[in-house]
Design a protein around this motif. Structure first.
Motif, short mmCIF file in Angstrom:
data_model
loop_
_atom_site.label_atom_id
_atom_site.label_comp_id
_atom_site.label_asym_id
_atom_site.label_seq_id
_atom_site.Cartn_x
_atom_site.Cartn_y
_atom_site.Cartn_z
N PHE A 147 0.84 -1.19 0.00
CA PHE A 147 0.00 0.00 0.00
C PHE A 147 0.88 1.24 0.00
O PHE A 147 1.83 1.34 0.78
N ARG A 173 0.42 5.57 0.01
CA ARG A 173 -0.49 6.70 0.11
C ARG A 173 -0.20 7.67 -1.04
O ARG A 173 0.94 8.03 -1.30
N ALA A 174 -1.26 8.11 -1.70
CA ALA A 174 -1.13 9.05 -2.81
C ALA A 174 -2.53 9.57 -3.12
O ALA A 174 -3.52 9.12 -2.51
N ASP A 175 -2.63 10.51 -4.07
CA ASP A 175 -3.97 10.94 -4.45
C ASP A 175 -4.64 9.82 -5.23
O ASP A 175 -3.98 8.88 -5.68
N GLN A 195 -2.79 6.59 -6.83
CA GLN A 195 -2.91 5.29 -6.18
C GLN A 195 -3.22 4.20 -7.20
O GLN A 195 -2.67 3.10 -7.13
N HIS A 222 -0.39 1.29 -7.71
CA HIS A 222 -0.73 -0.06 -7.25
C HIS A 222 -0.85 -1.05 -8.39
O HIS A 222 -0.43 -2.21 -8.26
N TYR A 245 -15.39 5.17 2.10
CA TYR A 245 -14.66 6.42 2.26
C TYR A 245 -15.45 7.62 1.72
O TYR A 245 -15.07 8.77 1.96
N HIS A 289 4.43 1.42 8.34
CA HIS A 289 3.51 2.55 8.18
C HIS A 289 2.08 2.08 7.99
O HIS A 289 1.28 2.76 7.35
N TYR A 296 -0.91 6.68 13.70
CA TYR A 296 -1.18 7.55 12.55
C TYR A 296 -2.50 8.26 12.81
O TYR A 296 -3.58 7.75 12.53
N ALA A 331 -5.62 8.88 10.22
CA ALA A 331 -6.49 7.72 10.01
C ALA A 331 -7.40 7.51 11.22
O ALA A 331 -8.57 7.11 11.07
#
Length: 350
Positions: free
Chosen positions: A77, A79-81, A85, A89, A121, A177, A300, A303
């Protein structure tokens, strides 16, 4: 005689990947290697290999050096916009699968998704969500990975199974992370107690009363072994503990465990108000002789804000996986209690 199996777990330092690798390595007949961009600890039940899945040649070379992988587990995984993503991925998954398939011997790829598949989400969604529910508007990197994987598997000697856990909790510190709500709650409660404060639920009133669910990482590890060897090919399965809870009920039990008075729910921004608590945490680590971890890695907070402010039900049905042959379930409060106790044994919290 059992045919030798070589499992390669992408995202092996994260919450999901580490749990899957650890469980498989505890079973007879499995050789297990976890891979990620960062170096991992040496020793243990399985081997960790540093590998950048965004580099196709390095990935192919690295996987070839391992032998002939028979089972792949993709839990990486980044993290990105949203559109980034998708691109990142799919590229990692493509390089991982193609690199392993080139060695020959590949039998199955297990891909991990989650409740985001159902639009959790975006806002309220149909609950309990079932695997055949319609998709929401893209971009959604789960959709892109799944579509590529099914298309790539067509006519190949290997097949695909998809698992959709939700809010995976683990009993240790995953140095990848990953987000672990159980550890975040424990750290939040520890800091509040050190400051002489009662335990308050820091999210919204709506979230305090909504129905929620989590997935025990050990439970997901067992489901992953089942998915690798027994699950019908080409299918997707929700994986969660199997019960639902409201934070207002669970929070009472959390307060009792940490021997703290319970105060009213009060919505705050954890991201903002916990950002300056690093020195307090460092003092706690020294005072109680805890294992030192960077404060920014142990919890984190953004989240946590999302989860604890989710003011609508988040529920996925586990009927399909039970009917398919994996009937296991987990009592969620017993899971949290076990994990909090584990954090103490590992000296992550006092």
């Amino acid at each position: 005689m059992t045919e030798p199996r070589l499992a390669v777990v992408a995202g092996g330092l994260g919450v999901i990947g580490h749990a899957v690798a650890e469980h498989l390595a505890s079973l007879d007949g499995w050789q297990v290697v976890s891979v990620s961009r960062r170096p991992g600890p040496s020793g243990g039940k399985f081997r960790h290999q540093r590998m950048d899945l965004l580099d196709p040649e390095a990935t192919r070379t690295g996987l070839s050096a391992l032998g002939k992988p028979t089972h792949l587990f993709f839990a990486s995984f980044l993290r990105a916009d949203p559109q980034q993503q998708v691109d990142l991925h799919v590229e990692m998954l493509r390089n991982f699968v193609n690199g392993a398939a080139a060695a020959g011997g590949l039998k199955r790829v297990v891909l991990y998704e989650g409740a985001m598949y159902y639009g959790s989400y975006l806002g309220p969604f149909k609950t309990p969500a079932i695997e055949s529910d319609p998709r929401v508007l893209p971009p959604n990197f789960y959709y892109s990975m799944e579509d590529w994987l099914h298309a790539e598997a067509a006519g190949k000697p290997w097949d695909v199974v998809i698992l959709r856990p939700d809010l995976v909790c683990t009993s240790g510190f995953a140095d990848g992370h990953g987000f672990n709500i159980a550890l975040l709650i424990a750290v939040y409660a520890t800091i509040c107690k050190e400051l002489g404060l009662p335990l308050r639920y820091p999210g919204s009133a709506a979230a305090y009363h909504a129905l929620a669910q989590v997935t025990d990482s050990a439970h997901l590890g067992r489901a992953s072994a089942w998915a690798a060897l027994e699950a019908p090919a080409g299918e997707a399965f929700n994986v969660a503990n199997g019960d639902f809870f409201r934070w207002e009920q669970l929070w009472n039990a959390v307060a009792r465990f940490f021997d703290m008075p319970l105060a009213n729910q009060q919505q705050i921004s954890l991201t903002t108000l916990m950002s300056d608590k690093g020195p307090i945490w460092e003092g706690i680590v020294k005072k109680y002789g805890l294992v030192p971890h960077p404060y920014e890695a142990i919890a984190y907070w953004p989240a946590g804000d999302f989860v604890l402010n989710c003011g609508y039900d988040v529920m996925t049905s586990t009927i399909k996986i039970r009917k398919a042959g994996f009937p296991d379930a987990v009592d969620t409060w017993e899971m949290f209690e076990r994990m909090f106790s584990g954090f103490r044994r590992q000296r992550l919290i006092p």
